[in-house]
Design a protein around this motif. Structure first.
Motif, PDB file in Angstrom:
ATOM      1  N   SER A  86       0.822  -1.212   0.000  1.00 44.98           N
ATOM      2  CA  SER A  86       0.000   0.000   0.000  1.00 44.98           C
ATOM      3  C   SER A  86       0.851   1.254   0.000  1.00 44.98           C
ATOM      4  CB  SER A  86      -0.936   0.008   1.210  1.00 44.98           C
ATOM      5  OG  SER A  86      -0.176  -0.086   2.423  1.00 44.98           O
ATOM      6  N   TYR A  87       1.924   1.256   0.777  1.00 38.46           N
ATOM      7  CA  TYR A  87       2.815   2.424   0.803  1.00 38.46           C
ATOM      8  C   TYR A  87       3.566   2.549  -0.518  1.00 38.46           C
ATOM      9  CZ  TYR A  87       6.303   5.837   2.267  1.00 38.46           C
ATOM     10  OH  TYR A  87       7.087   6.964   2.349  1.00 38.46           O
ATOM     11  N   VAL A  88       4.040   1.424  -1.035  1.00 43.16           N
ATOM     12  CA  VAL A  88       4.829   1.456  -2.273  1.00 43.16           C
ATOM     13  C   VAL A  88       4.010   2.021  -3.426  1.00 43.16           C
ATOM     14  CG1 VAL A  88       6.040   0.046  -3.985  1.00 43.16           C
ATOM     15  CG2 VAL A  88       6.278  -0.468  -1.543  1.00 43.16           C
ATOM     16  N   ARG A  89       2.783   1.561  -3.568  1.00 41.00           N
ATOM     17  CA  ARG A  89       1.957   2.016  -4.690  1.00 41.00           C
ATOM     18  C   ARG A  89       1.613   3.501  -4.580  1.00 41.00           C
ATOM     19  NH1 ARG A  89      -0.470  -3.145  -4.003  1.00 41.00           N
ATOM     20  NH2 ARG A  89      -2.063  -2.230  -2.647  1.00 41.00           N
ATOM     21  N   ALA A  90       1.409   3.977  -3.350  1.00 37.31           N
ATOM     22  CA  ALA A  90       0.939   5.354  -3.175  1.00 37.31           C
ATOM     23  C   ALA A  90       2.056   6.363  -2.944  1.00 37.31           C
ATOM     24  CB  ALA A  90      -0.043   5.411  -2.000  1.00 37.31           C
ATOM     25  N   GLN A  91       3.189   5.933  -2.372  1.00 38.80           N
ATOM     26  CA  GLN A  91       4.165   6.898  -1.875  1.00 38.80           C
ATOM     27  C   GLN A  91       5.593   6.679  -2.363  1.00 38.80           C
ATOM     28  OE1 GLN A  91       3.031   9.446  -0.375  1.00 38.80           O
ATOM     29  NE2 GLN A  91       0.975   8.730   0.122  1.00 38.80           N
ATOM     30  N   VAL A  92       5.804   5.820  -3.337  1.00 36.66           N
ATOM     31  CA  VAL A  92       7.150   5.597  -3.886  1.00 36.66           C
ATOM     32  C   VAL A  92       7.136   5.985  -5.357  1.00 36.66           C
ATOM     33  CG1 VAL A  92       8.938   3.885  -4.405  1.00 36.66           C
ATOM     34  CG2 VAL A  92       7.723   3.786  -2.218  1.00 36.66           C
ATOM     35  N   GLU A  93       8.183   6.679  -5.793  1.00 35.57           N
ATOM     36  CA  GLU A  93       8.265   7.110  -7.186  1.00 35.57           C
ATOM     37  C   GLU A  93       9.700   7.012  -7.688  1.00 35.57           C
ATOM     38  OE1 GLU A  93       6.856  11.136  -7.033  1.00 35.57           O
ATOM     39  OE2 GLU A  93       8.831  11.937  -6.530  1.00 35.57           O
ATOM     40  N   LEU A  94       9.855   7.006  -8.995  1.00 32.48           N
ATOM     41  CA  LEU A  94      11.186   7.008  -9.592  1.00 32.48           C
ATOM     42  C   LEU A  94      11.928   8.288  -9.212  1.00 32.48           C
ATOM     43  CD1 LEU A  94      10.309   5.679 -13.164  1.00 32.48           C
ATOM     44  CD2 LEU A  94      11.498   4.417 -11.353  1.00 32.48           C
ATOM     45  N   ALA A  95      13.250   8.181  -9.075  1.00 35.11           N
ATOM     46  CA  ALA A  95      14.031   9.327  -8.592  1.00 35.11           C
ATOM     47  C   ALA A  95      15.285   9.557  -9.429  1.00 35.11           C
ATOM     48  CB  ALA A  95      14.408   9.121  -7.130  1.00 35.11           C
ATOM     49  N   TYR A  96      15.181   9.352 -10.733  1.00 32.97           N
ATOM     50  CA  TYR A  96      16.314   9.652 -11.602  1.00 32.97           C
ATOM     51  C   TYR A  96      16.409  11.148 -11.896  1.00 32.97           C
ATOM     52  CZ  TYR A  96      16.209   4.628 -12.352  1.00 32.97           C
ATOM     53  OH  TYR A  96      16.217   3.277 -12.157  1.00 32.97           O
ATOM     54  N   ALA A  97      15.270  11.823 -11.830  1.00 33.07           N
ATOM     55  CA  ALA A  97      15.217  13.271 -12.031  1.00 33.07           C
ATOM     56  C   ALA A  97      14.396  13.883 -10.910  1.00 33.07           C
ATOM     57  CB  ALA A  97      14.605  13.607 -13.388  1.00 33.07           C
ATOM     58  N   SER A  98      14.516  15.191 -10.752  1.00 25.68           N
ATOM     59  CA  SER A  98      13.833  15.885  -9.663  1.00 25.68           C
ATOM     60  C   SER A  98      13.390  17.262 -10.139  1.00 25.68           C
ATOM     61  CB  SER A  98      14.793  16.035  -8.469  1.00 25.68           C
ATOM     62  OG  SER A  98      14.251  16.897  -7.485  1.00 25.68           O
ATOM     63  N   THR A  99      12.398  17.821  -9.457  1.00 30.72           N
ATOM     64  CA  THR A  99      12.093  19.228  -9.693  1.00 30.72           C
ATOM     65  C   THR A  99      13.200  20.069  -9.064  1.00 30.72           C
ATOM     66  OG1 THR A  99      10.807  19.422  -7.650  1.00 30.72           O
ATOM     67  CG2 THR A  99       9.605  18.835  -9.658  1.00 30.72           C
ATOM     68  N   SER A 100      13.356  21.272  -9.564  1.00 34.72           N
ATOM     69  CA  SER A 100      14.327  22.188  -8.953  1.00 34.72           C
ATOM     70  C   SER A 100      13.971  22.433  -7.496  1.00 34.72           C
ATOM     71  CB  SER A 100      14.359  23.516  -9.716  1.00 34.72           C
ATOM     72  OG  SER A 100      14.768  23.328 -11.040  1.00 34.72           O
TER      73      SER A 100
END
Length: 215
Positions: free
Chosen positions: A125-139
């Motif tokens: 449940s946490y992985v689906r809702a609160q984990v994302e790819l992190a190869y790029a980021s907003t400034s």
């Protein structure tokens, strides 16, 4: 900046995204840890993350046969660089912590490994809702981070604060990447970015940016 290779131009958004994906994937495959790719909008970051991941999958660095599809529509698999996006004391994770996904159980439970070898086991449940790819980021999300090289996608959505952050994260080199037909147009975009939002609009505006980034 052009003479020092601190600015690069592309004929289209798609070609810029792919060029940054090639660059970022090559650095990861080569074992380089000091490359930070930034954009101003979540949409640009999502496109970059997907393009970089595609190249890592093709190179065999990320497994895609057993992957989790998040609520945001991203696929994450073993080998992916990911970020947790909600503080959870019980799980011992914090917003913007970055990890490598090292195992996925049959029920979707994910094991993440940090840069110093620490492990976290997160429920589906946490992985689906609160984990994302992190190869790029907003400034905005890159504030406080440093790397050897910083790459910034600069354009009509980039303001003075975002340009300043994006062009000061790299200790050795910072490069602006623009979609522009000529050096003159690129120069106009650069001046335009630093002409936007010069004054600090205060805490309410900062809160609005934070909420938009979280969404």
């Amino acid at each position: 900046m052009w003479a020092r290779d601190q600015s690069r131009m592309y004929p289209s958004e798609a070609e810029r995204t792919q060029a940054l994906a090639v660059l970022a994937a090559a650095s990861i495959i080569g074992g380089e840890q000091g490359v930070l790719v930034m954009a101003q909008t979540r949409e640009q970051v999502g496109a970059l993350n997907g393009a970089i991941r595609d190249r890592l999958v093709a190179a065999g660095r990320v497994q895609d046969t057993t992957a989790i599809t998040t609520q945001a529509g991203e696929r994450i698999g073993v080998g992916d660089r990911v970020a947790t996006r909600r503080n959870d004391r019980a799980l011992r994770v914090a917003n913007r912590d970055t990890w490598t996904l090292t195992a996925i159980a049959d029920d979707g439970t994910a094991t993440l490994t940090g840069s110093t070898g620490q492990h976290r086991v997160l429920p589906p449940s946490y992985v689906r809702a609160q984990v994302e790819l992190a190869y790029a980021s907003t400034s905005y999300g890159a504030q406080g981070e440093t790397s050897s090289v910083g790459h910034l996608l600069l354009g009509e959505h980039t303001g003075a604060a975002g340009a300043y952050v994006g062009m000061t994260r790299g200790r050795d080199t910072n490069i602006a990447h623009l979609v522009a037909p000529s050096i003159e147009d690129a120069r106009a975009q650069w001046v335009g970015a630093f002409s936007r939002a010069r004054a600090d609009p205060g805490p309410p505006h900062a809160a609005q940016l934070a909420a938009a980034d979280a969404d």
